[in-house]
Design a protein around this motif. Structure first.
Motif, mmCIF file in Angstrom:
data_model
loop_
_atom_site.group_PDB
_atom_site.id
_atom_site.type_symbol
_atom_site.label_atom_id
_atom_site.label_comp_id
_atom_site.label_asym_id
_atom_site.label_seq_id
_atom_site.Cartn_x
_atom_site.Cartn_y
_atom_site.Cartn_z
ATOM 1 N N LEU A 132 30.743 -58.745 -2.739
ATOM 2 C CA LEU A 132 30.471 -60.178 -2.688
ATOM 3 C C LEU A 132 29.366 -60.620 -3.644
ATOM 4 C CD1 LEU A 132 30.901 -60.621 1.154
ATOM 5 C CD2 LEU A 132 32.506 -61.247 -0.661
ATOM 6 N N ALA A 133 28.493 -59.712 -4.035
ATOM 7 C CA ALA A 133 27.516 -60.036 -5.081
ATOM 8 C C ALA A 133 28.211 -60.088 -6.432
ATOM 9 C CB ALA A 133 26.396 -59.006 -5.096
ATOM 10 N N SER B 158 13.530 -65.181 -8.152
ATOM 11 C CA SER B 158 14.642 -64.288 -7.840
ATOM 12 C C SER B 158 15.377 -64.777 -6.609
ATOM 13 C CB SER B 158 14.115 -62.868 -7.592
ATOM 14 O OG SER B 158 13.207 -62.868 -6.506
ATOM 15 N N LEU B 159 16.686 -64.719 -6.678
ATOM 16 C CA LEU B 159 17.516 -65.160 -5.562
ATOM 17 C C LEU B 159 18.541 -64.091 -5.211
ATOM 18 C CD1 LEU B 159 18.385 -68.794 -6.764
ATOM 19 C CD2 LEU B 159 16.541 -68.115 -5.216
ATOM 20 N N LEU B 160 18.782 -63.921 -3.930
ATOM 21 C CA LEU B 160 19.915 -63.123 -3.480
ATOM 22 C C LEU B 160 21.145 -64.004 -3.635
ATOM 23 C CD1 LEU B 160 21.280 -60.713 -2.104
ATOM 24 C CD2 LEU B 160 20.661 -61.732 0.099
ATOM 25 N N LYS B 161 22.018 -63.645 -4.551
ATOM 26 C CA LYS B 161 23.172 -64.486 -4.888
ATOM 27 C C LYS B 161 24.450 -63.788 -4.443
ATOM 28 C CE LYS B 161 25.381 -66.759 -8.834
ATOM 29 N NZ LYS B 161 25.362 -66.932 -10.303
ATOM 30 N N ILE B 162 25.078 -64.318 -3.395
ATOM 31 C CA ILE B 162 26.248 -63.671 -2.816
ATOM 32 C C ILE B 162 27.248 -64.720 -2.326
ATOM 33 C CG2 ILE B 162 25.133 -61.517 -2.085
ATOM 34 C CD1 ILE B 162 24.766 -62.771 0.681
ATOM 35 N N LEU B 163 28.463 -64.264 -2.063
ATOM 36 C CA LEU B 163 29.444 -65.059 -1.343
ATOM 37 C C LEU B 163 29.418 -64.654 0.124
ATOM 38 C CD1 LEU B 163 32.647 -64.964 -3.610
ATOM 39 C CD2 LEU B 163 30.746 -66.582 -3.679
ATOM 40 N N PHE C 110 20.944 -67.782 -2.653
ATOM 41 C CA PHE C 110 22.019 -68.621 -3.188
ATOM 42 C C PHE C 110 23.303 -68.163 -2.511
ATOM 43 C CE2 PHE C 110 25.609 -69.332 -5.959
ATOM 44 C CZ PHE C 110 25.426 -70.616 -6.425
ATOM 45 N N LEU C 111 23.895 -69.038 -1.693
ATOM 46 C CA LEU C 111 25.035 -68.637 -0.877
ATOM 47 C C LEU C 111 26.227 -69.556 -1.110
ATOM 48 C CD1 LEU C 111 26.100 -66.736 1.340
ATOM 49 C CD2 LEU C 111 25.220 -68.362 3.033
ATOM 50 N N SER C 112 27.288 -68.973 -1.633
ATOM 51 C CA SER C 112 28.545 -69.684 -1.814
ATOM 52 C C SER C 112 29.604 -68.971 -0.971
ATOM 53 C CB SER C 112 28.937 -69.705 -3.287
ATOM 54 O OG SER C 112 30.099 -70.476 -3.483
ATOM 55 N N SER C 113 30.849 -69.395 -1.099
ATOM 56 C CA SER C 113 31.873 -68.751 -0.286
ATOM 57 C C SER C 113 33.273 -69.158 -0.718
ATOM 58 C CB SER C 113 31.696 -69.137 1.195
ATOM 59 O OG SER C 113 32.630 -68.440 2.006
ATOM 60 N N GLY C 114 34.218 -68.241 -0.515
ATOM 61 C CA GLY C 114 35.616 -68.606 -0.513
ATOM 62 C C GLY C 114 35.890 -69.372 0.775
#
Length: 415
Positions: free
Chosen positions: A12-13, A56-61, A108-112
């Motif tokens: 997911l990253a 810095s950001l944790l960027k994942i779905l 940073f959180l996105s998603s399907g």
């Protein structure tokens, strides 16, 4: 057997790298005595704020499962890839653990989209709420506002997130219908308009009531995929400009299309159009910070930005009637239009000339890019009008100077 969190993180990253609408500018959330995290801190280089700080950001779905089948998206329903989905608690734990190890300053959180838009949006909101209320996390949080989600969920997300982004993705609805027939502009504009009104309302309330809650202090942003569909830069920049003016977006991000499929609806590209992406960012910056309008940078006769030179230089070459500019008398707005002169340099020039005539050496000390700017300005001791202003010749001269190798001072003594 349950999928390990480390495996989910790897999947997911990696999937999140295609979303470029990621920056933490515009928020100054501070820590509290009993809190955790601070959006003002320094950390690993992932993104930069407006004032130049590296955050810095944790960027994942949240998940790469998706009910949609968008041709340009790696997570599309029909793509044969390995799927994964975090639970709400897993994302919360990852964020806190990464922060405590000083790996990140925010999320940073996105998603399907799995099941439906509200189902997905509700989980994004729960993650932000848990971080803020249970863990007192005051670091930066950027969430996706899912097009089609209810106003109630979008509103709740705005109470916990520093920034929300609603991605239009494709620069025209006609093209969107071809490559993502299940999507439409109305679904994206609805949360954009709702956020614009809510942000304005909360800011006005904050002026009279200090205890009023903050609402998306970093504003909203969007992403446009460049090169997957036939829109010209002229159309893309006009769309971006309308989003800034009408929906009050803080940023529009441009993402060069990454060839990920053999779908016949998409162009055949060997690599992402990175130069074009960069030129659009440069043009966007001129619109937001230098007082240019879209039609000065591109028009129906020249609908695409020149990929050989930056948009500001391209503008100067197409408008010889405005140059050279006398640095000792010209207004600030005109000085801003000189290639190689930035906003801070222009401000320093206006201040410095109050104390005497400006010469070339003064401008170099101020910090302008002299090699590029010198052809478009006049100082007390410098005037390049004797060269004549032939746009194509001048362009090639500047390009050849930029291409010249740089030698160290010691080596140049033997040249």
């Amino acid at each position: 057997m349950p999928q390990p969190v480390t495996e989910k993180l790897a999947i997911l990253a990696d999937a999140a790298k295609y979303d470029v609408s990621c920056a933490s500018s515009g928020s100054n959330r501070k820590n509290t005595k009993d809190g955790l995290g601070n959006s003002q801190g320094m950390g690993i280089c992932h993104t930069y704020t407006q004032d130049g700080r590296c955050v810095s950001l944790l960027k994942i779905l949240l998940t790469n499962y998706c009910i949609f089948d968008c041709a340009y998206c790696v997570s599309r329903r029909s793509n044969d890839i390995k799927r994964a989905a975090f639970t709400v608690q897993e994302v919360v734990d990852l964020t806190i653990n990464f922060y405590k190890r000083n790996y990140i300053e925010g999320l940073f959180l996105s998603s399907g989209i799995f099941k439906n838009t509200d189902y997905t949006m509700e989980r994004l909101v729960r993650i932000a709420k848990k971080l803020r209320t249970e863990h007192k996390f005051n670091g930066y949080i950027h969430l996706k506002a899912i097009p089609g989600a209810s106003d109630e969920l979008i509103h709740e997300a705005g109470l916990y997130a520093d920034r929300l982004s609603v991605n239009l993705e494709i620069p025209s609805e006609e093209s969107l219908k071809k490559v993502a027939p299940e999507k439409d502009y109305a679904s994206a504009y609805q949360p954009m308009n709702f956020l614009a009104e809510s942000i304005t309302g909360y800011r006005e309330e904050k002026k009279t009531l200090r205890s009023a809650p903050t609402f998306t202090p970093g504003g909203q942003s969007t992403q446009l995929v460049v090169g997957a569909t036939p829109e010209k830069d002229y159309h893309i920049l006009h769309l971006a400009n309308s989003l800034y003016q009408e929906q009050q977006l803080r940023r529009v991000y441009y993402s060069g299309y990454v060839p990920i499929s053999n779908d016949q609806r998409l162009p055949v590209l060997k690599s992402p159009p990175l130069v074009r992406e960069n030129r659009l960012y440069q043009a966007d910056w001129l619109l937001r910070s230098y007082g240019f309008n879209v039609d000065e940078l591109v028009d129906e006769q020249y609908p695409d930005l020149d990929q050989e030179v930056d948009p500001k230089l391209g503008y100067a070459l197409r408008h010889p009637e405005q140059f050279p500019v006398d640095m000792n008398t010209a207004p600030y707005e005109l000085i801003l239009r000189i290639p190689g002169v930035g906003v801070k340099s222009a401000q320093k020039i206006v201040q410095a000339r109050r104390f005497g005539k400006l010469r070339a050496e003064h401008l170099k000390k101020i910090g302008i890019v002299w090699k590029r700017a010198r052809y478009f300005l006049i100082t007390a001791d410098s005037d390049f009008r004797w060269l004549g202003f032939h746009p194509e010749h001048l362009k090639q001269r500047i390009l050849s100077e930029q291409a010249q190798p740089k030698f160290s001072p010691q080596l140049s003594l033997f040249g």
